[in-house]
Enzyme design. Structure first.
Site, short mmCIF file in Angstrom:
data_model
loop_
_atom_site.label_atom_id
_atom_site.label_comp_id
_atom_site.label_asym_id
_atom_site.label_seq_id
_atom_site.Cartn_x
_atom_site.Cartn_y
_atom_site.Cartn_z
N ASP A 82 40.37 46.44 34.62
CA ASP A 82 40.99 45.12 34.73
C ASP A 82 41.57 45.07 36.13
O ASP A 82 42.66 45.58 36.37
CB ASP A 82 42.10 44.99 33.67
CG ASP A 82 42.76 43.63 33.72
OD1 ASP A 82 42.18 42.69 34.28
OD2 ASP A 82 43.90 43.52 33.22
N GLU B 198 36.30 43.16 34.88
CA GLU B 198 36.56 41.79 34.46
C GLU B 198 36.15 40.84 35.57
O GLU B 198 36.51 41.01 36.73
CB GLU B 198 38.05 41.60 34.12
CG GLU B 198 38.31 40.24 33.51
CD GLU B 198 39.72 40.11 32.95
OE1 GLU B 198 40.03 40.81 31.97
OE2 GLU B 198 40.50 39.31 33.48
N ASP C 282 47.66 45.27 30.81
CA ASP C 282 46.52 45.62 31.66
C ASP C 282 45.77 46.84 31.12
O ASP C 282 44.56 46.95 31.25
CB ASP C 282 46.98 45.89 33.09
CG ASP C 282 47.91 44.80 33.58
OD1 ASP C 282 47.46 43.93 34.31
OD2 ASP C 282 49.10 44.81 33.18
#
Lengths: 192, 192
Positions: A7, A68, A141
């Protein structure tokens, strides 16, 4: 298959490694969040992220890195930082000849919770359940990085089938155009 | 001072190296555009950019790298690609302990043409004039990379003065707060 989920972010960058087994079986191997000090210049922060990610890749040797894919629905500056961090991570994978795949937040949410608009709490709850963790991963996260890796494990067979279908379609198109060309040539000959 | 100017981008990435002399004297040493094939996966394209930029940095050994700071006024996907390319370039500089500065397109245009909203043709014309080039640099990305490097050369003294002023202000603030604290302590003693 061993998947590293990332992420990306400048302030906090979530990292995870997951091993997929038979069917939808997944096991978490590692999860952490890299933080970089906001008062450091951008290039130094990217260096911290790159060094950490490279260490993870060399330690865990993932087969794939799932990152992501962020769109600019966020603040422009944050989006830029996320893009820069994501670029540095994709580069580290390319240097090691590791495949990289991007998944959008809604693909990740849909894969893990069944709902593309699930909130952070739902994602965390499902990630905890799926991986049978003793406690909820924090911060968000970390949970997101795990969700990304799970999402890739589960979507990988479909992605592979899609790629095969696309390759087959391209081959068919090539053949069809070759036939068209040959027919046109033959016709031109007859006309003369 | 030797400045490397970079107009980041996935499809075309403009690179330039400029040497600044006395006053506003600037000389172009090199300029080129790196292209990466659109049909390659993102991480391979970033690797091509990174390898080229690292080669330039090791060959020309710039003191500073000036990169265009892009905001999301463009297409979201293009902005993301620009961010990722910019991140990879900033990282290459950080690995070599080279300083990195970002300039916005309007800062670059204002520095080179005197007008923050100048169009591409005006920027190219002024860059050609300033560097006394035999012919106009093409494509626009090459001219932009040169403009960025010129912009940094000319803004560098101002940036250095700003940094010095900010450091001084921070020092003054620190001293002032120390005095405040001491006064408050003394007052508290008297009150007792």
């Amino acid at each position: 298959m061993r998947v590293m989920g990332v992420d990306p972010g400048l302030t906090r960058c979530g990292l995870s490694v997951i091993e997929s087994g038979k069917g939808r079986n997944v096991t978490a191997l590692d999860v952490d969040v890299v933080r970089t000090p906001a008062d450091q210049p951008l290039h130094r922060r990217l260096l911290i992220i790159s060094d950490t990610v490279e260490y993870w890749m060399d330690t865990h040797r993932p087969d794939v890195v799932a990152i992501e894919r962020v769109f600019s629905n966020q603040n422009a500056n944050t989006a830029m930082g996320t893009g820069q961090a994501g670029g540095v991570i994709a580069l580290a994978a390319a240097r090691r000849d590791i495949d990289v795949h991007f998944h959008t937040p809604s693909e990740v949410k849909a894969a893990v919770t069944g709902n593309g608009r699930a909130d952070k709490a739902q994602v965390t709850t499902m990630v905890t359940k799926i991986l049978a963790l003793q406690q909820k991963p924090t911060p968000a996260d970390a949970a997101d990085a795990l969700a990304l890796a799970i999402c890739h494990c589960w979507r990988a067979p479909m992605i592979a089938r899609m790629a095969a279908a696309e390759a087959m379609a391209a081959e068919q198109r090539r053949k069809y155009q070759a036939t068209l060309k040959a027919t046109a040539k033959a016709k031109a000959k007859v006309a003369r």
